[in-house]
Design a protein around this motif. Structure first.
Motif, PDB file in Angstrom:
ATOM      1  N   ASP A 136      13.099  19.558  47.659  1.00 37.91           N
ATOM      2  CA  ASP A 136      13.255  17.735  47.726  1.00 37.91           C
ATOM      3  C   ASP A 136      12.269  17.040  47.682  1.00 37.91           C
ATOM      4  N   GLY A 147      11.746  15.188  44.310  1.00 39.03           N
ATOM      5  CA  GLY A 147      12.445  14.101  43.582  1.00 39.03           C
ATOM      6  C   GLY A 147      13.852  15.586  42.626  1.00 39.03           C
ATOM      7  N   ILE A 148      13.784  16.844  43.298  1.00 43.42           N
ATOM      8  CA  ILE A 148      15.316  17.204  42.185  1.00 43.42           C
ATOM      9  C   ILE A 148      16.452  17.194  43.099  1.00 43.42           C
ATOM     10  N   SER A 149      17.085  17.104  41.767  1.00 45.43           N
ATOM     11  CA  SER A 149      18.522  16.481  42.439  1.00 45.43           C
ATOM     12  C   SER A 149      19.181  18.244  42.748  1.00 45.43           C
ATOM     13  N   GLU A 150      20.348  17.766  43.585  1.00 46.76           N
ATOM     14  CA  GLU A 150      21.415  18.868  44.143  1.00 46.76           C
ATOM     15  C   GLU A 150      21.157  19.716  43.995  1.00 46.76           C
ATOM     16  N   MET A 151      21.775  19.428  42.024  1.00 50.09           N
ATOM     17  CA  MET A 151      22.490  20.203  41.543  1.00 50.09           C
ATOM     18  C   MET A 151      21.508  21.303  41.173  1.00 50.09           C
ATOM     19  N   ARG A 152      20.710  20.949  40.603  1.00 52.01           N
ATOM     20  CA  ARG A 152      19.249  21.538  39.708  1.00 52.01           C
ATOM     21  C   ARG A 152      18.688  22.191  40.950  1.00 52.01           C
ATOM     22  N   LYS A 153      18.659  21.812  42.258  1.00 50.32           N
ATOM     23  CA  LYS A 153      18.355  22.037  43.380  1.00 50.32           C
ATOM     24  C   LYS A 153      19.103  24.092  43.692  1.00 50.32           C
ATOM     25  N   ARG A 154      20.300  23.575  43.836  1.00 52.16           N
ATOM     26  CA  ARG A 154      21.094  24.496  43.676  1.00 52.16           C
ATOM     27  C   ARG A 154      21.246  25.588  42.850  1.00 52.16           C
ATOM     28  N   GLU A 185       6.179  22.068  38.295  1.00 50.80           N
ATOM     29  CA  GLU A 185       6.535  21.981  40.181  1.00 50.80           C
ATOM     30  C   GLU A 185       5.378  23.332  40.440  1.00 50.80           C
TER      31      GLU A 185
END
Length: 277
Positions: free
Chosen positions: A255, A258-265, A232
């Motif tokens: 995005d 392809g990182i999930s919303e939870m991990r992105k936060r 990444e």
């Protein structure tokens, strides 16, 4: 064996006495409080042995900091994060340009400048008020490498060739910089100071070194993140995202990964906390 009599091995192979004071200072730079630092040092003292490498001490301290709070670990790994900008050195040039840009300079990278004798490709050109800087960045992926006197000798000759070209239509550069992620030798510093070059390294000049500037401005490289994977980080560097602060502004790249919303936060929270001055 008491820590004060312990010999440790640096990356260069040199043996030096273990300094608890130096370890405490490096832990303090991470932002950890006194109680956390005391607890980590007490744990490390039980694990030290004759001939332990500085890398082993670092890895253990990093793991303990990360367990306590990821933001401490991120700041503690700053020096390693700079090496992770390699191996080409191009992201390091971009990083130095970004540091200057966030300090109010108008910057360009890879600019061709005509000298009196030949043309030169300059790593970073920066302008602010009366300052006109041409900077050469010397990146080393080997931690034991240093910038010897040959580097400022070579850079000074290029700087002189550029400033002696009286046919420049715009104002001539008035400052030559040499920037490295490692250290300058004593002769390199002596020569640089003698001819008027500005030298910037991991720990030089004192109180205004590369690490000091990064901490003071909150301008950490993206590689300092403990939550992003190597793949990444490489993707972000390939998109010229060299500062953690840049990802905070352009989070759409997460995005693309392809990182999930939870991990992105979680990643953005780490970066936001890290970039606070």
């Amino acid at each position: 064996m008491k820590p004060k009599t312990l010999q440790i091995v640096k990356s260069s192979g040199e043996k030096v006495l273990f300094s608890q004071t130096k370890l405490r200072k490096s832990l303090a730079r991470s932002g950890a409080d006194k109680n956390t630092i005391d607890e980590i040092i007490n744990k490390l003292n039980d694990e030290l042995y004759q001939g332990i490498s500085t890398k082993e001490i670092y890895n253990r301290a990093f793991a303990l900091l990360k367990k306590e709070k990821t933001i401490y670990a991120s700041k503690y790994k700053l020096k390693k994060a700079i090496y992770e900008l390699g191996p080409t050195g191009f992201p390091f040039e971009k990083f130095i340009a970004a540091l200057l840009q966030y300090s109010g300079y108008k910057v360009e990278t890879g600019k061709i400048m005509q000298g009196k004798c030949v043309s030169h490709e300059i790593d970073v050109v920066a302008k602010k008020n009366e300052q006109y800087i041409v900077a050469e960045c010397k990146f080393h992926s080997d931690k034991s490498s240093t910038c010897n006197v040959k580097v400022p000798l070579y850079i000074h000759s290029r700087f002189k060739d550029i400033t002696e070209n009286k046919q420049h239509k715009d104002i001539l550069p008035n400052q030559g910089w040499v920037v490295t992620n490692t250290r300058f030798t004593k002769d390199a510093i002596t020569y640089g100071n003698c001819v008027g070059l500005y030298l910037l390294s991991w720990d030089y000049p004192k109180k205004n070194s590369l690490k000091d500037r990064i901490d003071r401005l909150g301008l950490y490289p993206i590689t300092v993140s403990t939550l992003l994977t190597k793949r990444e980080k490489e993707f972000l560097l390939s998109r010229d995202i060299v500062l953690a602060r840049q990802l905070e502004q352009d989070d759409f790249y997460l995005d693309h990964l392809g990182i999930s919303e939870m991990r992105k936060r979680r990643i953005l929270l780490e970066i936001k906390t890290l970039c606070k001055k």
